[in-house]
Write an enzyme that holds these catalytic residues in place. Structure first.
Site, mmCIF file in Angstrom:
data_model
loop_
_atom_site.group_PDB
_atom_site.id
_atom_site.type_symbol
_atom_site.label_atom_id
_atom_site.label_comp_id
_atom_site.label_asym_id
_atom_site.label_seq_id
_atom_site.Cartn_x
_atom_site.Cartn_y
_atom_site.Cartn_z
ATOM 1 C CG LEU A 248 37.382 49.612 33.415
ATOM 2 C CD1 LEU A 248 36.710 50.696 32.579
ATOM 3 C CD2 LEU A 248 38.760 49.282 32.866
ATOM 4 C CG ASP B 281 31.771 39.313 36.848
ATOM 5 O OD1 ASP B 281 31.726 38.078 36.777
ATOM 6 O OD2 ASP B 281 32.828 39.963 36.858
ATOM 7 C CG ASP C 281 37.256 38.039 34.756
ATOM 8 O OD1 ASP C 281 36.908 39.152 35.209
ATOM 9 O OD2 ASP C 281 37.120 36.977 35.400
ATOM 10 C CG HIS D 241 43.385 42.113 42.557
ATOM 11 N ND1 HIS D 241 42.304 42.665 43.213
ATOM 12 C CD2 HIS D 241 42.887 41.046 41.856
ATOM 13 C CE1 HIS D 241 41.207 41.974 42.936
ATOM 14 N NE2 HIS D 241 41.526 40.987 42.106
HETATM 15 O O1 DOR Z 1 39.050 36.516 39.155
HETATM 16 C C1 DOR Z 1 38.122 37.271 39.333
HETATM 17 N N1 DOR Z 1 38.313 38.569 39.621
HETATM 18 N N2 DOR Z 1 36.893 36.791 39.233
HETATM 19 C C2 DOR Z 1 35.814 37.509 39.570
HETATM 20 O O2 DOR Z 1 34.739 36.995 39.480
HETATM 21 C C3 DOR Z 1 35.964 38.893 40.053
HETATM 22 C C4 DOR Z 1 37.229 39.490 39.605
HETATM 23 C C5 DOR Z 1 37.579 40.715 40.392
HETATM 24 O O3 DOR Z 1 36.747 41.624 40.498
HETATM 25 O O4 DOR Z 1 38.718 40.797 40.860
HETATM 26 ZN ZN ZN Z 2 33.149 36.797 37.240
#
Ligand code: DOR
Ligand code: ZN
Length: 437
Positions: free
Chosen positions: A62, A151, A304, A308
C-alpha cells in the site's frame, strides 16, 4: 439490508438463488430464493449476479507511509474494494519500514479513516528490513501485526531466519517469506531464459527462490512455526512444498495470477510493466504452479499488488523497480482464463480467494454463513470488458494485462454491511469531489 436473488455457490459448488439478510454489519440470515422476503430499509437486487464472500488478498503493497506518490492506504483500499476485496494484508516495505508499533498503528489508523476494506498489517522480521537485527515481535504483535515478513527482500542468513521462526512459534505467529538468495541474483531484471538471452540481460535463476524455500522448510520443521511461502514461481519450490506438506511440516503457500498466466516467452519487449519479482519464468514453471494451485499444494491466490509511478516504470527493463498492480484484474483474469476456459471450477477459484486465506491465517471472514461479518462481493460473470489502466482506482497503472478482454468483473463490494464500492457510489464520490474543487 437485503441482497435479493443472488447466485450463491452451495457446499457442492452448485449455484443457487438466495436472499442474504444483513443486520449490524453481520450476515443474519441466508434465505432460499423462492421465499418471499420483507424488504429491508435497503434492498439490492442481485439478480443474475454471483455473490461470494468478500475476496481476501494476503499480499499487497500500500506504500504508505513514505511512497504516497505510488499509492496511499486510501487509494489502495479503494482499488482493493473495486477489485472485490474486503480484506487485505499489507507488506512492511514502507518508509519508514513497518518495524515498530508506531508504524503498525499508523497503517491501522489510515485504513480505518479510509473505511473501505479491512487492512491487516504485517510487520518486518528485521529492523529496516536490513537482515541484521530482529524487530520486537512481542510489541509488534501487541500493536496488531498479524505476521512477520521482510517481503521485498529475502532474509539472507539461516540463523536470522531460525531465530525469527523460534520467537514467532513461541507466540503462535506465522512467518511469511519472500524467498530470494542474493548470492545467486546480481542485478538481474528478468528470469534466466530465452528472453534474457535475446536481450542480453542477466537472468534470475530458479534456485534463488527454491534454495530459500528448502532452507526455510527445514527451519520450520525444527522450530514448529507456521511458515508461509510468498509468491511461488518455480517448479522446484512447488516440489519442495509438496514434499513438506506430505510429511506434515506446517507450510502454506501463495501464488499470483501473473505467475499462472504469463511466462517469460510472453514478454513483448523491454516494457517494465512486465518486470516483477519473482520474475515471469518458463512455461514449465507456470504449469507446475497451476497444478499446485489445483491440488492444494499452493493454498491461496494473492496479487502482490505493487504500484509504481509511470515515471519509475519508464526507466526501462533494467532500471525500473519490480512490481505490477493486481487488485482490479485478479478475479476477472482468473475467472476468464481458468474458470470460463474450463480449467478450474468456479467454487475452487472462489475458495482459493476467500475461505482458504481465512483458514490459513485464521481470519473470521471468508465464508457466507449467519453470524459471519457481512463482507460480500457481487460479480458480473457475463459482461466482457477490456483492461484499461486509465480506469483503475489505484494510483498505479503498471500492468502487463492492458487490453485483455475479460469477464467476471466485481460490481459491488460490501465490508461489514456497508457498500464500499459500486459504480453508483464511485460516480457520487467523483461528483462531490468536483463540486468541492
Ligand atoms: O515485484 C515486486 N514488487 N516484488 C517484490 O518483492 C516487492 C514489490 C514491491 O514492493 O514493489
Ligand atoms: Zn515479495
Amino acid at each position: 439490508m437485503i441482497i435479493k436473488n443472488a447466485n450463491v455457490l452451495n457446499a457442492e459448488g452448485v449455484l443457487e438463488r438466495k436472499h442474504i439478510q444483513i443486520e449490524n454489519g453481520t450476515i443474519s440470515a441466508i434465505l432460499n430464493g423462492n421465499e418471499t422476503i420483507a424488504e429491508g430499509s435497503e434492498t439490492i437486487d442481485a439478480a443474475g449476479k454471483l455473490l461470494v464472500p468478500g475476496l481476501i488478498d494476503m499480499h499487497v503493497h500500500l506504500r504508505e507511509p513514505g511512497f504516497e506518490h505510488k499509492e496511499t492506504i486510501e487509494t489502495g483500499s479503494r482499488s482493493a474494494a473495486k477489485g472485490g476485496y474486503t480484506t487485505i494484508a499489507s507488506m512492511p516495505n514502507t518508509m519508514p519500514v513497518t518495524d515498530s508499533p508506531e508504524v503498525v498503528k499508523l497503517v491501522q489508523d489510515k485504513a480505518r479513516a479510509a473505511g473501505l476494506v479491512k487492512v491487516l498489517p504485517y510487520a518486518a522480521i528485521t529492523k529496516s528490513q536490513q537482515g541484521q537485527e530482529l524487530t520486537d515481535f512481542a510489541a509488534l504483535k501487541e500493536a496488531g501485526a498479524i505476521g512477520f515478513t521482510d517481503d521485498g527482500v529475502g532474509v539472507q542468513t539461516a540463523q536470522m531466519m531460525k531465530d525469527a521462526m523460534s520467537i514467532a512459534a513461541s507466540m503462535d505467529m506465522p512467518v511469511i517469506a519472500h524467498c530470494e538468495d542474493n548470492s545467486l541474483v546480481v542485478g538481474a531484471p528478468v528470469a534466466e531464459g530465452s528472453f534474457a538471452r535475446k536481450h542480453g540481460l542477466k537472468g534470475i535463476p530458479n534456485e534463488s527462490e527454491a534454495i530459500h524455500v528448502g532452507r526455510d522448510i527445514l527451519l520450520a520443521e525444527a522450530t514448529g512455526v507456521h511458515y508461509h511461502v510468498c509468491h511461488v514461481s518455480t517448479e522446484q519450490s512447488v516440489r519442495l512444498i509438496r514434499q513438506a506438506k506430505e510429511i506434515g511440516i506446517r507450510v502454506t503457500a501463495e501464488v499470483c495470477p501473473h505467475h499462472l498466466l504469463l511466462s517469460e516467452e510472453d514478454i513483448p519487449g523491454l516494457d517494465a510493466n512486465w518486470k516483477m519479482n519473482p520474475p515471469l519464468r518458463s512455461r514449465r514453471d507456470v504449469d507446475a504452479c497451476i497444478e499446485a494451485l489445483l491440488d492444494g499444494t499452493i493454498d491461496i491466490i494473492v496479487t502482490d499488488h505493487a504500484p509504481h509511478s509511470a515515471e519509475e516504470k519508464a526507466k526501462g527493463m533494467q532500471a525500473a523497480p519490480f512490481g505490477i498492480v493486481g487488485f482490479e484484474t485478479a478475479f476477472p483474469l482468473m475467472y476468464t482464463k481458468f474458470v470460463a476456459a474450463g480449467k478450474m471450477d468456479l467454487a475452487l477459484l472462489v475458495k482459493r480467494m476467500t475461505a482458504d486465506p481465512a483458514r490459513v491465517f485464521r481470519l473470521n471472514t471468508g465464508v457466507l454463513e449467519p453470524g459471519a461479518p457481512a463482507d460480500v462481493t457481487l460479480i458480473d460473470l457475463e459482461t466482457e470488458k477490456e483492461v484499461d489502466p486509465e480506469t483503475f482506482a489505484s494510483k498505479g497503472r503498471n500492468t502487463p494485462f492492458t487490453g485483455w478482454k475479460l469477464k467476471g468483473w466485481p460490481v459491488l463490494t460490501i465490508t461489514d454491511g456497508r457498500v464500499v464500492w459500486s459504480e453508483e457510489l464511485e460516480e457520487n464520490r467523483k461528483n462531490e469531489a468536483e463540486q468541492q474543487a
